[in-house]
Design an enzyme around this catalytic site. Sequence first.
Site, mmCIF file in Angstrom:
data_model
loop_
_atom_site.group_PDB
_atom_site.id
_atom_site.type_symbol
_atom_site.label_atom_id
_atom_site.label_comp_id
_atom_site.label_asym_id
_atom_site.label_seq_id
_atom_site.Cartn_x
_atom_site.Cartn_y
_atom_site.Cartn_z
ATOM 1 N N ASP A 201 0.827 -1.201 0.000
ATOM 2 C CA ASP A 201 0.000 0.000 0.000
ATOM 3 C C ASP A 201 0.866 1.258 0.000
ATOM 4 O O ASP A 201 0.567 2.241 -0.704
ATOM 5 C CB ASP A 201 -0.912 -0.013 1.228
ATOM 6 C CG ASP A 201 -1.941 1.112 1.179
ATOM 7 O OD1 ASP A 201 -2.645 1.219 0.163
ATOM 8 O OD2 ASP A 201 -2.016 1.876 2.149
ATOM 9 N N LYS B 66 1.311 4.577 -2.697
ATOM 10 C CA LYS B 66 1.216 5.974 -2.264
ATOM 11 C C LYS B 66 2.447 6.783 -2.662
ATOM 12 O O LYS B 66 2.311 7.918 -3.140
ATOM 13 C CB LYS B 66 1.000 6.026 -0.756
ATOM 14 C CG LYS B 66 -0.362 5.494 -0.325
ATOM 15 C CD LYS B 66 -0.511 5.469 1.195
ATOM 16 C CE LYS B 66 -1.881 4.949 1.598
ATOM 17 N NZ LYS B 66 -2.051 4.865 3.061
#
Length: 818
Positions: free
Chosen positions: A680, A684
Site C-alpha cells: 500500500d 502511495k
Amino acid sequence: MRVLKFGGSSLADAQCIKNVGEVIQQKIRSGERPRAVVVSASGKMTDLLTDMAILASKGDDRYKDSLEKFRIHHAKVTEDLFDQKQGSKVQVEIDELFKTLDKLLQGIFLVMEASPRTMDYVLSFGERNSAYIISEFFNAVDIAASFLDAREIIKTDKRFGSAQVDVKLTYNKIREHFASQSDLQVITGFISSAKGGLTTTLGRGGSDFTAALVGAALDAEAIEIWTDVDGVLTADPNKVKDAFTIKEMTYAEAIEMSHFGAKVIYPPTIHPALAKDIPVYIKNTFNPTAEGTHISQVTTEYTKAVKGISSISEVSLLTLQGSGLFGVPGIAARLFGSLSQVGINVILITQGSSEHSISFAVQPKSIARAKKCVEKAFEFELNRGSVEPLRIERDLSVIAIIGENMRYKPGVAGRMLTALGKNGINAVAIAQGSSELNISVVIGNEDEAKALNVLHEAFFLSDTKVIHLFMVGVGLIGSTLLDQLKEQAKFLREKRSLEIRVVGLANTKKMYFDEQGLDIDNWKSLLDTSVVSSDMGGFVDRMINLNLSNSVFVDNTADLLIPDHYQSILDASISISTPNKVATSSDFRQYLNLLNRAEKRNVYFGYETNVGAGLPVISTLRNLVDSGDRIIKIEGVLSGSLSYIFNHFNKETPFSAVVSKAGELGYTEPDPRMDLNGLDVKRKILILAREAGLSMESSDVHVENVLPTYCQNAEPGTELDLALKKADTYFEEIRAGAEEKGERLRMIAKLENERATIRLQSVGMDSPFYFLSGSDNMIVFTTERYKERPLVVQGPGAGAEVTAAGVFAEIIHIGTLL
C-alpha cells in the site's frame, strides 16, 4: 370587458367544465363580467379526430373505434352535466353533429383520401361539440350564454391547416356580431372559414389566436388564457423540475418564449394584443387563485438578466459554405429566398463575420426539400466548386435564454456558454440578435434536458448549486460518507448554497437510482430492497444516460476493475472523487490519460484521499509544484497500520503481539503481510512521485523486505501466527539496536533524486518522524523554499471517518468548480 379562453385540458371532462363555470361565476360576482369565452376541443379530442381521419383515409375500418370513443366521451360529459330534460335537448344536437361526422368519415373511407380541406372540416367537430355543450351548461347554471360558431366571424384564406386571417374583415365581423348580442358568447376556438364558407383552421393552438382576435376587435381590457399550469414558467416543467412561474413579462419576451416552444402561449396570440396594447393573463383553471403570468408592454422592476429558458427539440442544422460566398452581395437573399419559395420555415440563422459560411436550422421533415432548393439556387457555384455541398447535421435541439434585461447586463452569453461547457455540452452553433433579447445555442438533442437544467440553475437558482452524486461502495467509508452528507446537508444549503443529491448507489449485490435524489435516511433499505442487481457497466451506463448536470461519481472501493470505467465516466463530463488507488498507481500512461481526459472534458478527477486519507497531502504537493517550488525530497510514514505497529512495538510488547492487536483494531488487512510488505505504501509514494512530475512506474519503486523469509512463505492463519512469533527475536534485536542509539523504528518511504524507496529505518530526535504517535501519517516535504525547515503534514492517515471526510471535502471542492 374581458375575453377568456379555456384550453382542452381545462375541458377534459364534466368536472373540469364545472370548474370553468365556477371561474365565470366568480368573475360575474366580482363585477368582471366577461364578454366572450373561447373554448378548445375537449382534452385529447383533436388527436382522436386526427387519428380517425387518418385511419379512414387508409381504408382501415378501425376508425369506427375512434369515432365511438368520440361519441361516448361527449355523451358521458352531457349526462354528467345536465339533468334528464336538459340533457336530452343537448344530446339531440350532439347526435346531429355526430351523424354528420360519421357520414364524412364514411366518405373518406370510401375514397381513401383526406385532403387538408377535409381534415380541417373533420377537426372542427371537436370545438363545435365542446362550445355547444359549454354554452348550454352555462345557461343551466344561470349564466346567460349563446353558442357562437367562429366560422361566422373569423375569415381567412384557403391555406387549410394553417389559414391566414383577413384581420380587417374579421374585426368587422366580430364587431357587427357583438353589437347585436348581450349574452356571454361561447365561441369555438381554432376554427374559421374562407370565402364560400369552407371550414379552415388556424393551426395547433389556434384557440388562443381566436381569443386574441376577438379581444383586439372589441378593444378588451384584458385577454385571459386559462390552461393547466400556473402561467408561463421559467422552463418546461417536464424537463426542469425546479421551474417556477414568471409573474410578469413583456410582449417581446412572450413572443420569444412562444417561438421557442413555451406551450402555454401560441405565437400569433401576442400580435393582436400587442397591436392594441391589451394585457394578456395566463391563468390556471385548476388553481384559479394563483397569480399567473401578466404579459404587457412593460413590466415592473426585474433584476435578473434572463426571464425564461426554452427549447425546440428535433431540429437539423444545414450549413452552406465555401469561398464563393465571401464578399458576394445577395448570397443570404438567394439562400433564404429559395427556402421561402418552397414554404420552409427557418428556425435559426447564424453567420460568421468571415462570410465563409451560413448555417440555418430547420425541422427534420424539411431537410430533403431544403437541400433540393438550395442546390438548385447555388447550382452554378456548386458545379464550379466555389461552394461546398450542403452540410447537414441531425439530432439537434435549440436552447434559448430570453429576457429584455440581457442588453443591460454584460457577460450573459459568457455565463451561458461557461455553464454549458462545464457540463460537457458542446455548442454546435450560436445566434444572438442585435436586440439582445434572445441568445440561442444549437446543441445535441441528447443534451437538451441537461442543458435546460444547467442554464436554469445558472440563471435562476445560482444561489444554490445542486450536485448529483453517484456512489459505488457503501461499506465503512461509503456508509460514513452518507452519514456525513446527511448531518451536513442543512449547513451546506444555508451557509454554502450547496445541495448534494445522492442519485445512484451500488454495492456488490444491488444498485438503486432516484433521479430526484434518494432519501439518505433510508438508503440501506432502499438498496436492500432494490430489484436491480449490481452491475458496474450498467451503473455507469445509467449514470451517463441520466445526463444530469453537475454529476459526480464516487468510488469508495478498492476494487481493481471499477477504475476501468473511469475513462468513459470522464468522457461523459462527469467528475470523479475516489480513495481507490488502483487507477493512479497502475500504468503511467493510463494515469496520464485519465488526467488528460479530465482536462479535455473540463471536469475534475480527484484522488486526494489516495495518500493520507483526509490529510491535504496531494493538494499541498500540487500547490508547491504549481507555485514554482522545486521538490528536493519527499519522506513519509504513509501507512496508518505500520505507524501503529512501530509506534507501539517496545520491550514489553513483542512484535507479533502488536501486529495481532493492529489486526483486532482493523488497522491491517486479514493477512498483515499486505501491510508489512509495503504494498500500500508503494502505491502511495508512486502517486506522490507522479504528482511531483516523474514518469515513474510501480516497478521503479524499491521496497526492502521487513519480514524474514519464513514469514513470507508461511500459510495465512496459524502457520503465519507462529512464524511471526518466531520473528519476535529478530525484530527485538533491531528495536534494541535502535534504542541503544536513542532512536526509534519507522517504516519510511522516500523520494529523492528521482528514486523511490521504502524501508524500515531508525530515526533520532532530530527527525520529525521520531515523535510520531498512534496511527498517524506524516509526510515531510523538503523543497527549495522549505529546505532548512521542511514542510510537515501530519495526522490520521487511515480510518473511515477521516477518509470519508476527505472524499466529502473533495466533493464540495468539485462543487465550487462546476
